[in-house]
Design a protein around this motif. Structure first.
Motif, PDB file in Angstrom:
ATOM      1  N   ASN A  75       0.818  -1.212   0.000  1.00 35.49           N
ATOM      2  CA  ASN A  75       0.000   0.000   0.000  1.00 35.49           C
ATOM      3  C   ASN A  75       0.854   1.265   0.000  1.00 35.49           C
ATOM      4  O   ASN A  75       0.329   2.367  -0.143  1.00 35.49           O
ATOM      5  N   GLN A 127     -12.091  -0.275   6.234  1.00 32.14           N
ATOM      6  CA  GLN A 127     -11.591   0.330   4.994  1.00 32.14           C
ATOM      7  C   GLN A 127     -10.133  -0.058   4.740  1.00 32.14           C
ATOM      8  O   GLN A 127      -9.735  -0.331   3.601  1.00 32.14           O
ATOM      9  N   GLN A 128      -9.347  -0.082   5.815  1.00 28.48           N
ATOM     10  CA  GLN A 128      -7.946  -0.474   5.653  1.00 28.48           C
ATOM     11  C   GLN A 128      -7.815  -1.946   5.272  1.00 28.48           C
ATOM     12  O   GLN A 128      -6.944  -2.312   4.467  1.00 28.48           O
ATOM     13  N   ARG A 162      -8.563  -2.208   1.631  1.00 28.61           N
ATOM     14  CA  ARG A 162      -7.438  -1.724   0.833  1.00 28.61           C
ATOM     15  C   ARG A 162      -6.333  -2.770   0.758  1.00 28.61           C
ATOM     16  O   ARG A 162      -5.775  -3.035  -0.312  1.00 28.61           O
ATOM     17  N   GLU A 163      -6.012  -3.392   1.881  1.00 28.88           N
ATOM     18  CA  GLU A 163      -4.969  -4.428   1.886  1.00 28.88           C
ATOM     19  C   GLU A 163      -5.393  -5.629   1.045  1.00 28.88           C
ATOM     20  O   GLU A 163      -4.561  -6.238   0.355  1.00 28.88           O
TER      21      GLU A 163
END
Length: 524
Positions: free
Chosen positions: A351, A471-472, A475-476
């Motif tokens: 990221n 959300q994180q 994303r990952e």
């Protein structure tokens, strides 16, 4: 041809390729920017791409015979005039429905430009260099269109919004219009080659190819098994292509020689081109989508697209310098290894990866793409010429399907793969996220602390922290899914290189055996 006149034809070819390529990539490169002016959602904006590709996917097939019957000069003049009119009309549209209709006609009007770009480049060279230098430079121009569109779009949008993009398209069309009138192509003998059944067959082929293009463009957005109309359109595609095949197989002078198309050498050639389009999806679909997921816009990717454009140009010039008959396997091996190495480097993204970390890998893939296609097209063209001039049209069909529909299929396939892998990784990561874990609880508290001054309710504050953590996690999961796609593409390139090495070894053994057998016969 004098050197200065040859240079003028090469410049005209580049202009025509950029005009056609910019129009084709305009929507794909700027979907988020187009949503606002047209008041469209992301799903609705995809129809702008589908409308363009539906007629464009098959029209080059009809244009070959139209050009042969009515003359190259009239074909060029009428084609660029229609494109200019459609480009000017784009300036006055304000709603999505009108834009979709105009994009449909733009797909029709742009079809002659790709053919003219090829013809103008080949015009500048002697017959001995047309299938080496000429075809390499023509395909390099086509490859440059996509990165250059993304390179200039941010600056144009900053200057004048979406209208500036449309103004550039009109300006390029006007320059191309002038170039065609100032630099006529060498006329070819006319012949009455269009038959009534050609029109019937083409209509069914156009319906089949157009339906396939719409499915491939929109399938990932509406999801393949969710929208009923996708299945209905698939039935229409299969039915139309089946009717076209039945018509062609029972004609004395078919529009397309299907029996030749299913021969071993043509199927091998088609498989090579399809593999190429799948591998290049790494750059056109996977890498671009990765940075979009990371929240980067086109103006933050100009350096990356600049590196891709330079590498594309360098690969094309190198291919033009070294391409000769019998060198195709070696050039393909280098191209596949470049693509494999670039995709493998990309598969280690995180990221924190930014465009600067992908300059080298994306440049390697771009150079590999420029090296791969010209030898394949040159060998395929030579194969068709050996059978006779009437097989050129059938060769064009193979090239058309593998490049237009193959490119869409690559984007759809890897886009869907990324979606499925993201769900898989999200589930795996979510299973380990529990507030009973001190590390997870500390992370939730850390994320929610930013809202501590505005949210006093502790339950709501904790819920906000959980949402931010989710959300994180998403994303990952997206990063891991894209890494999977990069790695699969690297494996495909390595497998193709291994298959090519085995094929080259087999040919050498067979040739050595034939030579030894011939020598033994002479001695006997």
């Amino acid at each position: 041809m004098a050197p200065h006149r040859a240079a003028a034809y090469m410049a005209a070819s580049t202009l025509l390729a950029m005009t056609q390529g910019f129009g084709m990539n305009l929507v794909a490169a700027n979907i988020p920017q187009l949503q606002g002016p047209f008041g469209a959602t992301s799903a609705e904006a995809v129809w702008l791409m589908a409308a363009y590709m539906a007629p464009n996917a098959s029209l080059s097939l009809a244009l070959i015979k139209i050009r042969n019957q009515y003359g190259l000069r009239h074909f060029a003049e009428l084609g660029i005039a229609v494109f200019l009119v459609v480009s000017v009309a784009h300036i006055f549209i304000t709603d999505l429905h009108s834009a979709i209709v105009l994009r449909f006609f733009a797909g029709i009007a742009a079809a002659p430009l790709s053919s003219l770009g090829f013809l103008y480049m080949l015009e500048a060279f002697t017959p001995a260099r047309k299938l080496t230098v000429g075809i390499s430079l023509a395909l390099t121009n086509i490859g440059l269109a996509a990165p250059l569109t993304r390179l200039v779009s941010p600056a144009l949008i900053e200057l004048g919004g979406v209208r500036a993009l449309l103004h550039l398209e009109v300006a390029l069309a006007m320059l191309a219009f002038a170039a065609i009138y100032l630099l006529p192509l060498t006329p070819i003998p006319r012949a009455k080659v269009i038959e009534k059944l050609d029109i019937v067959s083409y209509l069914f082929i156009a319906i089949g190819f157009g339906s396939g293009a719409v499915i491939l463009v929109t399938g990932r957005t509406y999801w393949w098994m969710e929208a009923q109309w996708i299945g209905e359109l698939l039935v229409v595609m299969i039915g139309a292509l089946t009717v076209a095949a039945v018509l062609e197989l029972n004609r004395e002078k078919p529009l397309i020689d299907l029996r030749w198309l299913v021969s071993r050498e043509v199927l091998h050639f088609a498989a090579v081109l399809i593999l190429f389009r799948l591998l290049l999806a790494e750059q056109t679909a996977v890498a671009g989508n990765f940075f979009q997921i990371m929240g980067l816009q086109n103006d933050q990717l100009t350096g990356l697209y600049g590196a891709v454009a330079l590498a594309t140009l360098a690969g094309g010039l190198l291919c033009a310098a070294i391409l000769k008959p019998s060198r195709e396997p070696g050039i393909h091996m280098v191209a596949l290894l470049l693509i494999a190495a670039g995709a493998f480097l990309d598969s280690r993204a995180t990221n924190l990866t930014r465009p600067e970390q992908m300059y080298l890998s994306q440049a390697m893939i771009a150079a590999g793409g420029s090296l791969f296609l010209p030898p394949a097209i040159a060998s395929g063209f030579t194969m068709a010429l050996r059978k006779g001039p009437q097989y050129i049209l059938s060769f064009i069909v193979v090239f058309l399907v593998t490049q237009s529909l193959g490119g869409l299929a690559g984007s759809a396939l890897f886009g869907s793969f990324i979606t499925l892998r993201e769900k898989f990784h999200s589930n795996i990561l979510a299973q380990s996220m529990t507030l009973a874990d001190p590390l997870v609880a500390a992370r939730v508290s850390q994320l929610s602390a930013a809202y501590g001054r505005t949210i006093t309710d502790q339950a709501v504050l904790k819920a906000e922290g959980v949402a931010l953590l989710g959300q994180q996690v998403t994303r990952e999961a997206n990063v891991l899914a894209h890494n999977d796609a990069f790695f699969v593409i690297a494996l495909l390139a390595v497998a193709a290189a291994a298959a090519l090495a085995i094929h080259m070894l087999y040919i050498r053994i067979r040739e050595a055996s034939a030579r030894s057998g011939g020598q033994a016969a002479v001695e006997g």
